[in-house]
Design a protein around this motif. Structure first.
Motif, short mmCIF file in Angstrom:
data_model
loop_
_atom_site.label_atom_id
_atom_site.label_comp_id
_atom_site.label_asym_id
_atom_site.label_seq_id
_atom_site.Cartn_x
_atom_site.Cartn_y
_atom_site.Cartn_z
N THR A 21 0.93 -1.11 0.22
CA THR A 21 -0.22 0.12 0.12
C THR A 21 0.92 1.26 0.16
O THR A 21 0.52 2.32 -0.93
CB THR A 21 -0.82 -0.01 1.22
N SER A 22 1.84 1.33 0.87
CA SER A 22 2.75 2.32 0.76
C SER A 22 3.61 2.46 -0.38
O SER A 22 3.66 3.38 -1.11
CB SER A 22 3.84 2.28 1.92
N PHE A 23 3.85 1.63 -1.13
CA PHE A 23 4.42 1.21 -2.49
C PHE A 23 3.64 2.33 -3.55
O PHE A 23 4.19 2.93 -4.40
CB PHE A 23 4.64 0.07 -3.01
N LEU A 24 2.17 1.99 -3.52
CA LEU A 24 1.26 2.85 -4.34
C LEU A 24 1.61 4.11 -4.05
O LEU A 24 1.60 4.99 -5.21
CB LEU A 24 -0.18 2.17 -4.12
N ILE A 25 1.33 4.78 -2.89
CA ILE A 25 1.36 6.29 -2.88
C ILE A 25 2.59 6.66 -3.14
O ILE A 25 2.97 7.73 -3.61
CB ILE A 25 1.11 6.51 -1.37
N ILE A 26 4.03 6.01 -2.95
CA ILE A 26 5.21 6.58 -3.29
C ILE A 26 5.40 6.35 -4.58
O ILE A 26 5.97 7.51 -5.22
CB ILE A 26 6.21 5.30 -2.74
N THR A 27 4.83 5.57 -5.44
CA THR A 27 4.88 5.48 -6.93
C THR A 27 4.08 6.53 -7.46
O THR A 27 4.54 7.23 -8.46
CB THR A 27 3.80 4.36 -7.41
N VAL A 28 2.99 7.24 -6.80
CA VAL A 28 2.38 8.60 -7.17
C VAL A 28 3.50 9.59 -7.16
O VAL A 28 3.72 10.42 -8.13
CB VAL A 28 1.24 8.92 -6.34
N PHE A 29 4.31 9.69 -5.91
CA PHE A 29 5.19 10.68 -5.98
C PHE A 29 6.38 10.71 -7.11
O PHE A 29 6.91 11.32 -7.68
CB PHE A 29 5.68 10.73 -4.73
N ALA A 30 6.82 9.38 -7.16
CA ALA A 30 7.88 8.84 -8.15
C ALA A 30 7.40 9.36 -9.79
O ALA A 30 8.28 9.71 -10.46
CB ALA A 30 8.29 7.39 -8.19
N SER A 31 6.08 9.24 -9.73
CA SER A 31 5.71 9.63 -11.16
C SER A 31 5.80 11.15 -11.41
O SER A 31 5.92 11.39 -12.72
CB SER A 31 4.28 8.99 -11.39
N ILE A 32 5.64 11.79 -10.49
CA ILE A 32 5.71 13.38 -10.59
C ILE A 32 7.05 13.72 -11.05
O ILE A 32 7.29 14.36 -12.14
CB ILE A 32 5.36 14.14 -9.55
N ILE A 33 7.97 13.03 -10.46
CA ILE A 33 9.60 13.36 -10.95
C ILE A 33 9.85 12.96 -12.26
O ILE A 33 10.24 13.45 -12.95
CB ILE A 33 10.27 12.84 -9.64
N VAL A 34 9.53 11.54 -12.43
CA VAL A 34 9.92 10.97 -13.68
C VAL A 34 8.95 11.50 -14.87
O VAL A 34 9.83 11.84 -15.95
CB VAL A 34 9.58 9.42 -13.66
N PHE A 35 7.74 12.01 -14.66
CA PHE A 35 7.09 12.41 -15.68
C PHE A 35 7.48 13.95 -16.06
O PHE A 35 7.38 14.40 -17.27
CB PHE A 35 5.54 12.26 -15.66
N ALA A 36 7.78 14.68 -15.16
CA ALA A 36 8.37 15.88 -15.35
C ALA A 36 9.47 15.86 -16.04
O ALA A 36 9.72 16.99 -16.90
CB ALA A 36 8.33 16.75 -13.95
#
Length: 315
Positions: free
Chosen positions: A189-204
């Motif tokens: 579950t923590s991995f899911l929300i961490i993935t959201v934050f990681a996506s902001i960095i990678v997609f930016a």
């Protein structure tokens, strides 16, 4: 003799818990009240699961396959399904899950954000990330009201309490496990929300390369999902290592907060099943499938007590 692992982990299944220690084992409550325990084939994928960043996606895929095996077994044993899933069924189910995750996690947030005509790539990725987080949380919150999912979330809590007991070097018994929290920093579950934050960095960053049209953004979200998963995986590993520090607690807070939805306090029987699964996962001599008649602490009619099972496995 195999060395006991420093960390263990698992997954809640239908009326049971899967645990990974020396072995990967699933324990499931049958309709007759007894507990079926079985080893799940879980061979390492080798070096590909050890390369930083790259390993995150493959560890996730590996876990999905093992999890599907455990879910299939639990559904059959608990009486929810009449037949085990075939290999073809599992391939189709995993591909379907990947497609849904890709559309819901990668494509839909882009389509929702694009009409705002945001020029800054970082701001676009940030708003897109907020929408992605809202979709994830809304989905988890919605399914949490389902009766069957509530029981799975209780077993999820039992899994975490069992893991905490082991990691604190205490006997795997309910008397010790009860006091621990249902939250754990290495949870999916923590991995899911961490993935959201990681996506902001990678997609930016990807936007900085000029992938700015709607189709370019959609394609980049799909292609870069393995990288997002890899970044999230490394971040979660790092956070788990420093969880006892102030910065570690701050970094883990969003994931632990989301776990308040996906984990519930287990009853004593569910906690017993989680502990039993872990005990057998730590027994290097166990291989196969057995049925155990295990009591709750207040049930004097059971054939095998929690303490006796613990003693058997330590012999």
């Amino acid at each position: 003799m195999k060395v006991k692992p420093k960390t263990v982990g698992g997954q809640a299944v239908i009326e049971g818990v899967m645990m990974k220690g020396i072995n990967t084992v699933v324990a499931v409550k049958r309709k007759d009240g007894k507990i079926s325990i079985k080893t799940i084939k879980d061979n390492s994928w080798g070096i590909i699961e050890k390369i930083p960043i790259i390993r995150g996606f493959f560890v996730l895929l590996h876990s999905m396959i093992i999890g599907m095996n455990a879910l299939s077994y639990s559904a059959n044993i608990s009486g929810e399904e009449d037949e085990d899933l075939t290999t073809k069924d599992m391939v189709i189910a995993i591909l379907f899950a990947i497609v849904i995750a890709t559309l819901g996690f990668g494509v839909l947030p882009v389509l929702i954000t694009k009409p705002f005509k945001i020029q800054s790539e970082f701001l676009f990725a940030f708003i897109e990330g907020l929408i992605r987080a809202a979709l994830v949380i809304a989905y988890i919150w919605a399914i949490s009201f389902m009766k069957d999912i509530k029981r799975v979330f209780q077993y999820h809590g039992a899994e975490h309490k069992s893991v905490h007991t082991y990691e604190n070097n205490e006997p795997l018994e309910t008397a010790y496990a009860k006091k621990y929290t249902t939250l754990h920093p290495r949870c999916g579950t923590s991995f899911l929300i961490i993935t959201v934050f990681a996506s902001i960095i990678v997609f930016a960053i990807s936007g900085g390369f000029g992938w700015n049209s709607t189709w370019e953004k959609i394609i980049s979200r799909i292609v870069l999902l393995p990288i997002v998963a890899g970044v999230a995986y490394e971040f979660q590993r790092f956070t788990a290592k420093i969880i006892d520090t102030k910065i570690g607690k701050i970094l883990a807070y969003p994931g632990l907060t989301l776990q308040k939805i996906t984990t519930k306090e287990p009853d004593e029987e569910q906690l017993n099943i989680g502990l039993l699964s872990l005990k057998y996962a730590l027994d290097e001599n166990f291989n196969g499938e057995i049925v155990v008649d295990i009591q709750n602490t207040n049930d004097e009619k059971s054939v095998v007590s929690n303490k006796e099972v613990n003693n058997i496995l330590l012999q």
